[in-house]
Design an enzyme around this catalytic site. Sequence first.
Site, PDB file in Angstrom:
ATOM      1  N   ASP A 156       0.830  -1.078  -0.003  1.00  0.00           N
ATOM      2  CA  ASP A 156       0.170  -0.058  -0.119  1.00  0.00           C
ATOM      3  C   ASP A 156       0.924   1.325  -0.214  1.00  0.00           C
ATOM      4  O   ASP A 156       0.650   2.409  -0.459  1.00  0.00           O
ATOM      5  CB  ASP A 156      -0.878  -0.002   1.221  1.00  0.00           C
ATOM      6  CG  ASP A 156      -2.358  -0.908   0.965  1.00  0.00           C
ATOM      7  OD1 ASP A 156      -2.503  -1.301  -0.188  1.00  0.00           O
ATOM      8  OD2 ASP A 156      -3.022  -1.143   2.095  1.00  0.00           O
TER       9      ASP A 156
ATOM     10  N   GLU B 286      -5.535   9.123   4.903  1.00  0.00           N
ATOM     11  CA  GLU B 286      -5.645  10.217   5.518  1.00  0.00           C
ATOM     12  C   GLU B 286      -4.994  11.246   6.146  1.00  0.00           C
ATOM     13  O   GLU B 286      -4.030  11.589   5.423  1.00  0.00           O
ATOM     14  CB  GLU B 286      -5.788   9.419   7.274  1.00  0.00           C
ATOM     15  CG  GLU B 286      -4.034   9.093   7.693  1.00  0.00           C
ATOM     16  CD  GLU B 286      -3.308   8.160   7.186  1.00  0.00           C
ATOM     17  OE1 GLU B 286      -2.103   8.384   6.801  1.00  0.00           O
ATOM     18  OE2 GLU B 286      -3.931   7.246   6.819  1.00  0.00           O
TER      19      GLU B 286
ATOM     20  N   HIS C 245      -7.732  18.625  25.035  1.00  0.00           N
ATOM     21  CA  HIS C 245      -6.149  18.272  24.674  1.00  0.00           C
ATOM     22  C   HIS C 245      -6.279  16.859  24.138  1.00  0.00           C
ATOM     23  O   HIS C 245      -7.230  16.173  24.553  1.00  0.00           O
ATOM     24  CB  HIS C 245      -5.659  18.232  26.161  1.00  0.00           C
ATOM     25  CG  HIS C 245      -4.222  18.240  25.893  1.00  0.00           C
ATOM     26  ND1 HIS C 245      -3.482  17.200  25.760  1.00  0.00           N
ATOM     27  CD2 HIS C 245      -3.363  19.182  25.917  1.00  0.00           C
ATOM     28  CE1 HIS C 245      -2.327  17.315  25.495  1.00  0.00           C
ATOM     29  NE2 HIS C 245      -2.004  18.593  25.480  1.00  0.00           N
TER      30      HIS C 245
ATOM     31  N   ASP D  83      -3.583  14.041  21.480  1.00  0.00           N
ATOM     32  CA  ASP D  83      -2.195  14.370  20.747  1.00  0.00           C
ATOM     33  C   ASP D  83      -2.364  14.938  19.391  1.00  0.00           C
ATOM     34  O   ASP D  83      -1.613  15.560  18.764  1.00  0.00           O
ATOM     35  CB  ASP D  83      -1.783  12.912  20.677  1.00  0.00           C
ATOM     36  CG  ASP D  83      -1.059  12.461  21.879  1.00  0.00           C
ATOM     37  OD1 ASP D  83      -0.802  13.211  22.649  1.00  0.00           O
ATOM     38  OD2 ASP D  83      -0.493  11.149  21.939  1.00  0.00           O
TER      39      ASP D  83
ATOM     40  N   THR E 285      -8.796   1.268   7.142  1.00  0.00           N
ATOM     41  CA  THR E 285      -7.905   0.144   7.720  1.00  0.00           C
ATOM     42  C   THR E 285      -6.710   0.441   8.066  1.00  0.00           C
ATOM     43  O   THR E 285      -5.583  -0.458   8.502  1.00  0.00           O
ATOM     44  CB  THR E 285      -8.025  -0.843   6.593  1.00  0.00           C
ATOM     45  OG1 THR E 285      -7.398  -0.429   5.247  1.00  0.00           O
ATOM     46  CG2 THR E 285      -9.446  -1.521   6.269  1.00  0.00           C
TER      47      THR E 285
ATOM     48  N   ASN F   5      -6.066   5.007  11.000  1.00  0.00           N
ATOM     49  CA  ASN F   5      -7.068   5.019  11.467  1.00  0.00           C
ATOM     50  C   ASN F   5      -7.647   3.918  12.470  1.00  0.00           C
ATOM     51  O   ASN F   5      -8.002   4.076  13.591  1.00  0.00           O
ATOM     52  CB  ASN F   5      -8.342   5.115  10.546  1.00  0.00           C
ATOM     53  CG  ASN F   5      -9.781   5.425  11.184  1.00  0.00           C
ATOM     54  OD1 ASN F   5     -10.131   6.037  11.932  1.00  0.00           O
ATOM     55  ND2 ASN F   5     -10.609   4.097  10.867  1.00  0.00           N
TER      56      ASN F   5
ATOM     57  N   ALA G  96      -5.170   9.782  21.370  1.00  0.00           N
ATOM     58  CA  ALA G  96      -5.324  10.252  22.590  1.00  0.00           C
ATOM     59  C   ALA G  96      -5.732  11.189  23.159  1.00  0.00           C
ATOM     60  O   ALA G  96      -5.305  12.162  23.766  1.00  0.00           O
ATOM     61  CB  ALA G  96      -3.671  10.181  22.985  1.00  0.00           C
TER      62      ALA G  96
END
Length: 283
Positions: A73, A147, A176, A178, A189, A192, A213
């Site tokens: 990929d 993404e 807040h 990350d 897949t 994400n 996070a």
Amino acid sequence: MTVGIVAQRDNDRAMSLASTLCDRLRATSAAVVVDETTAGALGDHDAWEAAVPDSAPVDEMSACNLVVSIGGDGTFLYAARGAGSTPILGVNLGEVGFLNAIAPEEAVETVVAEVEHIQKTGSARTRAKPRLQASGDNWELSPALNEVVVQGERRGHGGGATVDVYVDDSLYTSGHADGVLVATPTGSTAYNLSERGPLVHPDVAGLIITGMADEMGTPPLVVDVDSEIVVELTDADSGVVVSDGRVRKDVVPPERITVSRAGEPVRLAGPPLDFFTALDKLA
């Protein structure tokens, strides 16, 4: 017509297949070009040297009638960045691949059949998949097939940033984290999924927003494919926006990043991938 070939670097199987494909395509009267890395690898190997065609930067592959990616990929995403709206056909060399539908033993005949179809009809048989465009004040990144990630300078304790996420001008989450990840169904897949985002069938017309996070515990959200997503990044010394894990833009908060459907989709050629068969490889 012209066929562009991009093979996975440092992979002898990919280069051997590229060499075979070059030889077969010449018999169809199609012109062949390979990316510069592939040309170098073919030229350095005695068994493949005779197959070396013309070479071109990946960014010029959009001038071809068909682009063939040989590898995983990552190779497909690399080739797709340069292909633009040119149809791209992916050959999967064995690892989990959600973008490469063709097995290596079927690659030559499949590519030749597609080339002959284009020569006969003037167009390839394709399926359009949306890409994402990330932009800010006087900048934009190349479109992402999988993404777009917006995050603070670093992840973990003491890192991250305050992230406000708006969907079509309505506030979705604030706090807040990350960072935040916006994915296409095709990319659900990939990164994400590792951030505990949902699997989404590639035929669904949606975009996925997944916190990274996220201290607020906000669940992932699937929105309409034509939604405009705005991420406001504050309370950090610096941040970064990344397209498909490769192309990045360093930003200085406060920064407002817009993520939306790109005007130009990627066009997949060749037989479609069975999504559920590919999922079995994740187990």
